[in-house]
Design an enzyme around this catalytic site. Structure first.
Site, PDB file in Angstrom:
ATOM      1  N   LYS A  22     -16.070  -4.971  -0.629  1.00 60.00           N
ATOM      2  CA  LYS A  22     -15.659  -3.730   0.131  1.00 60.00           C
ATOM      3  C   LYS A  22     -14.758  -3.106  -1.104  1.00 60.00           C
ATOM      4  CE  LYS A  22     -12.177  -3.276   2.960  1.00 60.00           C
ATOM      5  NZ  LYS A  22     -10.970  -2.284   2.427  1.00 60.00           N
ATOM      6  N   ASN A  23     -13.704  -3.974  -1.532  1.00 59.77           N
ATOM      7  CA  ASN A  23     -12.881  -3.290  -2.268  1.00 59.77           C
ATOM      8  C   ASN A  23     -13.114  -2.846  -3.894  1.00 59.77           C
ATOM      9  OD1 ASN A  23     -10.968  -2.870  -0.296  1.00 59.77           O
ATOM     10  ND2 ASN A  23      -9.815  -4.543  -0.851  1.00 59.77           N
ATOM     11  N   ARG A  94      -7.808   5.167   2.858  1.00 66.60           N
ATOM     12  CA  ARG A  94      -6.883   5.210   1.552  1.00 66.60           C
ATOM     13  C   ARG A  94      -7.546   5.429   0.381  1.00 66.60           C
ATOM     14  NH1 ARG A  94      -1.911   4.996  -0.616  1.00 66.60           N
ATOM     15  NH2 ARG A  94      -1.896   3.856  -2.496  1.00 66.60           N
ATOM     16  N   CYS A 118      -0.338   4.042   6.630  1.00 69.97           N
ATOM     17  CA  CYS A 118      -1.429   3.254   7.551  1.00 69.97           C
ATOM     18  C   CYS A 118      -0.535   2.283   7.979  1.00 69.97           C
ATOM     19  CB  CYS A 118      -2.278   2.904   6.550  1.00 69.97           C
ATOM     20  SG  CYS A 118      -1.993   1.237   5.776  1.00 69.97           S
ATOM     21  N   ARG A 123       2.261   3.388   1.582  1.00 69.69           N
ATOM     22  CA  ARG A 123       1.484   3.304   0.691  1.00 69.69           C
ATOM     23  C   ARG A 123       1.468   4.943  -0.319  1.00 69.69           C
ATOM     24  NH1 ARG A 123      -3.487   0.395   2.914  1.00 69.69           N
ATOM     25  NH2 ARG A 123      -4.082   0.109   0.724  1.00 69.69           N
ATOM     26  N   PRO A 124       2.585   4.724  -0.771  1.00 72.53           N
ATOM     27  CA  PRO A 124       2.662   6.083  -1.746  1.00 72.53           C
ATOM     28  C   PRO A 124       1.726   6.289  -2.795  1.00 72.53           C
ATOM     29  CG  PRO A 124       4.330   4.583  -2.077  1.00 72.53           C
ATOM     30  CD  PRO A 124       3.639   3.872  -1.123  1.00 72.53           C
ATOM     31  N   MET A 125       1.708   7.353  -3.385  1.00 71.74           N
ATOM     32  CA  MET A 125       0.756   7.425  -4.664  1.00 71.74           C
ATOM     33  C   MET A 125       1.456   7.722  -6.117  1.00 71.74           C
ATOM     34  SD  MET A 125      -2.653   9.228  -3.236  1.00 71.74           S
ATOM     35  CE  MET A 125      -3.293   9.413  -5.006  1.00 71.74           C
ATOM     36  N   ASP A 126       2.819   7.412  -6.068  1.00 70.65           N
ATOM     37  CA  ASP A 126       3.630   7.859  -7.323  1.00 70.65           C
ATOM     38  C   ASP A 126       3.018   7.330  -8.499  1.00 70.65           C
ATOM     39  OD1 ASP A 126       4.466   5.539  -5.703  1.00 70.65           O
ATOM     40  OD2 ASP A 126       6.035   5.313  -7.325  1.00 70.65           O
ATOM     41  N   LEU A 127       2.517   5.968  -8.444  1.00 71.91           N
ATOM     42  CA  LEU A 127       1.950   5.507  -9.606  1.00 71.91           C
ATOM     43  C   LEU A 127       0.625   5.961 -10.042  1.00 71.91           C
ATOM     44  CD1 LEU A 127       2.608   1.816  -8.748  1.00 71.91           C
ATOM     45  CD2 LEU A 127       4.030   3.044 -10.304  1.00 71.91           C
ATOM     46  N   ASP A 308      -4.333  -9.764   1.112  1.00 74.38           N
ATOM     47  CA  ASP A 308      -5.296  -9.505   2.205  1.00 74.38           C
ATOM     48  C   ASP A 308      -5.734 -10.834   2.687  1.00 74.38           C
ATOM     49  OD1 ASP A 308      -7.113  -7.052  -0.112  1.00 74.38           O
ATOM     50  OD2 ASP A 308      -5.135  -7.060   1.226  1.00 74.38           O
ATOM     51  N   ILE A 330       3.806  -7.684  -0.978  1.00 79.35           N
ATOM     52  CA  ILE A 330       2.935  -6.538  -1.546  1.00 79.35           C
ATOM     53  C   ILE A 330       3.435  -5.384  -0.442  1.00 79.35           C
ATOM     54  CG2 ILE A 330       0.768  -5.660  -2.092  1.00 79.35           C
ATOM     55  CD1 ILE A 330       1.908  -7.995  -4.007  1.00 79.35           C
ATOM     56  N   ARG A 400     -14.707  -2.255   9.469  1.00 78.19           N
ATOM     57  CA  ARG A 400     -14.383  -1.729   8.244  1.00 78.19           C
ATOM     58  C   ARG A 400     -14.610  -2.562   7.378  1.00 78.19           C
ATOM     59  NH1 ARG A 400      -8.849   1.423   7.694  1.00 78.19           N
ATOM     60  NH2 ARG A 400      -9.838   1.314   5.733  1.00 78.19           N
TER      61      ARG A 400
HETATM   62  C1  EPZ Z   1      -5.991  -2.333  -2.721  1.00 79.70           C
HETATM   63  O1  EPZ Z   1      -5.127  -1.274  -2.050  1.00 79.70           O
HETATM   64  C2  EPZ Z   1      -6.758  -2.898  -1.485  1.00 79.70           C
HETATM   65  N1  EPZ Z   1      -7.535  -2.083  -1.110  1.00 79.70           N
HETATM   66  C3  EPZ Z   1      -6.112  -3.368  -0.526  1.00 79.70           C
HETATM   67  O2  EPZ Z   1      -6.842  -3.973   0.347  1.00 79.70           O
HETATM   68  C4  EPZ Z   1      -5.052  -4.554  -1.023  1.00 79.70           C
HETATM   69  O3  EPZ Z   1      -4.156  -5.030  -0.106  1.00 79.70           O
HETATM   70  C5  EPZ Z   1      -4.149  -3.893  -2.319  1.00 79.70           C
HETATM   71  O4  EPZ Z   1      -5.022  -3.346  -3.295  1.00 79.70           O
HETATM   72  C6  EPZ Z   1      -3.331  -4.968  -2.987  1.00 79.70           C
HETATM   73  O5  EPZ Z   1      -4.123  -6.105  -3.489  1.00 79.70           O
HETATM   74  C7  EPZ Z   1      -8.439  -1.395  -1.987  1.00 79.70           C
HETATM   75  O6  EPZ Z   1      -8.895  -1.861  -2.891  1.00 79.70           O
HETATM   76  C8  EPZ Z   1      -9.511  -0.307  -1.365  1.00 79.70           C
HETATM   77  P1  EPZ Z   1      -1.922  -1.052  -4.612  1.00 79.70           P
HETATM   78  P2  EPZ Z   1      -4.327  -0.425  -2.977  1.00 79.70           P
HETATM   79  O7  EPZ Z   1      -2.041   0.202  -5.088  1.00 79.70           O
HETATM   80  O8  EPZ Z   1      -4.934   0.061  -4.290  1.00 79.70           O
HETATM   81  C9  EPZ Z   1       2.640   0.266  -3.729  1.00 79.70           C
HETATM   82  C10 EPZ Z   1      -7.732  -4.434   2.526  1.00 79.70           C
HETATM   83  O9  EPZ Z   1      -7.149  -5.120   3.411  1.00 79.70           O
HETATM   84  N2  EPZ Z   1       2.309   1.209  -4.323  1.00 79.70           N
HETATM   85  O10 EPZ Z   1      -2.156  -2.360  -5.424  1.00 79.70           O
HETATM   86  O11 EPZ Z   1      -3.867   0.772  -2.123  1.00 79.70           O
HETATM   87  C11 EPZ Z   1       1.673   0.088  -2.424  1.00 79.70           C
HETATM   88  O12 EPZ Z   1       2.538   0.700  -1.128  1.00 79.70           O
HETATM   89  C12 EPZ Z   1      -6.925  -3.518   1.720  1.00 79.70           C
HETATM   90  O13 EPZ Z   1      -8.880  -4.481   1.890  1.00 79.70           O
HETATM   91  C13 EPZ Z   1       3.305   2.225  -4.634  1.00 79.70           C
HETATM   92  O14 EPZ Z   1       4.318   2.093  -4.417  1.00 79.70           O
HETATM   93  O15 EPZ Z   1      -2.913  -1.226  -3.216  1.00 79.70           O
HETATM   94  C14 EPZ Z   1       1.876  -1.371  -1.995  1.00 79.70           C
HETATM   95  O16 EPZ Z   1       3.072  -1.935  -1.378  1.00 79.70           O
HETATM   96  C15 EPZ Z   1      -5.442  -3.154   2.448  1.00 79.70           C
HETATM   97  N3  EPZ Z   1       2.872   3.508  -5.399  1.00 79.70           N
HETATM   98  C16 EPZ Z   1       1.762  -1.844  -3.314  1.00 79.70           C
HETATM   99  O17 EPZ Z   1       1.989  -1.034  -4.192  1.00 79.70           O
HETATM  100  C17 EPZ Z   1       1.518   3.746  -5.787  1.00 79.70           C
HETATM  101  O18 EPZ Z   1       1.455   4.709  -6.395  1.00 79.70           O
HETATM  102  C18 EPZ Z   1       0.281  -2.389  -3.482  1.00 79.70           C
HETATM  103  O19 EPZ Z   1      -0.537  -1.274  -3.658  1.00 79.70           O
HETATM  104  C19 EPZ Z   1       0.561   2.682  -5.304  1.00 79.70           C
HETATM  105  C20 EPZ Z   1       0.790   1.550  -4.752  1.00 79.70           C
END
Ligand code: EPZ
Length: 422
Positions: A22-23, A94, A118, A123-127, A308, A330, A400
């Site tokens: 999926k991811n 997301r 969620c 789950r911010p998008m700052d990065l 996950d 995480i 999902r």
């Molecule tokens: C991906 O989410 C996966 N989703 C998630 O799977 C998975 O849990 C996650 O990576 C971690 O492995 C998809 O690939 C669609 P991250 P993503 O950016 O990209 C913080 C599932 O169950 N963060 O690595 O959103 C964030 O809040 C889902 O299939 C920031 O602070 O994960 C989190 O605490 C759930 N700022 C951590 O980093 C940002 O700009 C990891 O997030 C981005 C992220």
């Protein structure tokens, strides 16, 4: 809303086919926006999240056809006539934010709703924003939408990620394929889904080195062409089903399973007393004794233990001999399955990012509620091992990320059925 009825029914034996990830698919599909030529994805999973991504891409003007009952996704974004990713779609999933980088690279502009929080965290998008601004994008937040533009196109840059974010790495990598010059992403995410996306982008003509390591280097090109790409095996579905014989006993072969996708997870299974053997068809899993041993788990970015699989591992630890501590590093709120497991007789004490689980001989079936995608399947695993009946409600979460759950579990002897909701 539908629910799933599970009855503890002893050991499980047989084979379970593992689908495409999926991811990975949710990052591969937006890549179509980077080229005017068709992108065909094979081994695609049949999931509601894929349907949501299809809806989003179609709303932007892309053509997406689902062939062979969803196993093949044929995409083409010859013309993109809308650059706004609407809140109504983005709030459902997301991963919709993965259209931001490709749209910026292709059109020089994008308006993407912030996904909003969620169940598992803010789950911010700052990065994502920091990385795309480093490539020359101007991004401002207005009315809950990110308004991004790059009127003079994107320019390569060196980007140091504060955290190895999967989504941010994917958005930046896709945008950088069409930027002028060289981009380096440092502290990049190393997940197999990143490698799969890079492999697909390279088939489309992108110049990418280092995917899977912490430094990814992208040499921008003028345009990308079409490609056909198989979606990599879903390591989270794989790990989830590997836990079925661990919690119930018996021996199950996971077809298409690959050891390199689940290294840290398999180390923990071995420590708990579960054997994993590579076969020609995939991975065979069998519990050594009558009960697994408690082990401690800390979730980390790949190649560490995947967040996950934390909920599913907790279900196993609820029946283990001894006490285990699961540390979730995480996401800030990813223990919502704990109160539901406690309803089944589990002994779990949650303190902040730590859950201490004291194993019990046998869980007791009960009505429980799915709170998020991975929590829902951890409740099914618990129900498979419990005495009596478990009803898991709100299974739309399950749809999902897990295709044909009832069929896959039934195929190895589980007593499980889906009950149509009102
Ligand atoms: C991906 O989410 C996966 N989703 C998630 O799977 C998975 O849990 C996650 O990576 C971690 O492995 C998809 O690939 C669609 P991250 P993503 O950016 O990209 C913080 C599932 O169950 N963060 O690595 O959103 C964030 O809040 C889902 O299939 C920031 O602070 O994960 C989190 O605490 C759930 N700022 C951590 O980093 C940002 O700009 C990891 O997030 C981005 C992220």
């Amino acid at each position: 809303m539908d629910s799933i009825l599970v009855k503890g029914n002893g050991p499980l034996n047989g084979q379970i086919p593992i689908a495409g990830a999926k991811n990975a698919c949710l990052a591969l599909m937006p890549a179509t926006l980077l080229s005017e030529e068709p992108l065909t994805l094979t081994n695609a999973p049949r999931l509601s999240d894929i349907k949501t991504m299809t809806e989003l891409l179609q709303s932007l003007g892309a053509e997406v056809s689902s062939l062979q009952d969803g196993l093949v996704q044929a995409l083409s974004s010859h013309t993109i006539d809308n650059h706004v990713a609407d809140y109504e779609i983005v709030r459902k999933m997301r991963a919709s934010n993965l259209v931001l980088g490709p749209m910026l690279a292709r059109l020089g502009q994008a308006v993407v709703s912030l996904p909003g929080g969620c169940a598992i965290g803010a789950r911010p998008m700052d990065l994502h924003i920091h990385g795309l601004e480093a490539l020359g994008a101007e991004i401002e937040l207005k009315d809950g939408y990110l308004h991004a533009k790059a009127p003079r196109g994107l320019k390569g840059a060196v980007i140091q990620l504060g955290f190895a974010s999967v989504g941010a790495t994917e958005n930046i990598m896709m945008a950088a394929t069409l930027a002028k010059g060289t981009t380096q992403i440092k502290n990049a995410a190393r997940e197999p889904e990143i490698v799969d996306l890079a492999d697909c982008l390279k088939k489309m003509g992108a110049h990418i080195e280092g995917a899977g390591s912490e430094v990814i280097t992208i040499e921008g090109v003028d345009r990308l062409h079409g490609a056909t790409h198989p979606v990599v095996t879903d390591r989270i579905e794989l790990g989830t089903y590997m836990l079925a014989p661990a919690i119930c006993g018996g021996e199950v072969e996971l077809l298409g399973g690959r050891l390199d996708l689940v290294g840290a997870f398999v180390e923990k299974l071995n420590e708990a007393g579960v054997d994993v053997i590579e076969t020609k068809a995939g991975l065979k899993v069998k519990r050594r004794g009558d009960r697994v041993k408690a082990v401690n788990v800390t979730t980390e970015p790949f190649p560490g233990f995947p967040t996950d699989l934390q909920a599913q591992m907790m279900a196993l630890m609820c029946t283990a001999e001894g006490t285990s501590v699961l540390e979730e590093k995480i996401f800030e709120n990813r223990f919502m399955h704990a109160p539901e497991l406690i309803r089944m007789g589990a002994k779990i004490d949650v303190q902040g990012g730590h859950a201490t689980v004291t194993g019990v001989d046998r869980l007791k079936g009960a009505p429980v509620m799915a709170t998020d995608l991975r929590a829902s399947v951890s409740l099914i695993l618990a129900g498979l091992a419990a005495e009596g009946e478990t009803i898991v409600n709100r299974v739309y979460h399950l749809d999902r990320g897990y295709e044909q759950v009832v069929r896959k579990f039934s195929g190895v002897g589980a007593q499980i059925e889906r009950i149509k909701g009102s």
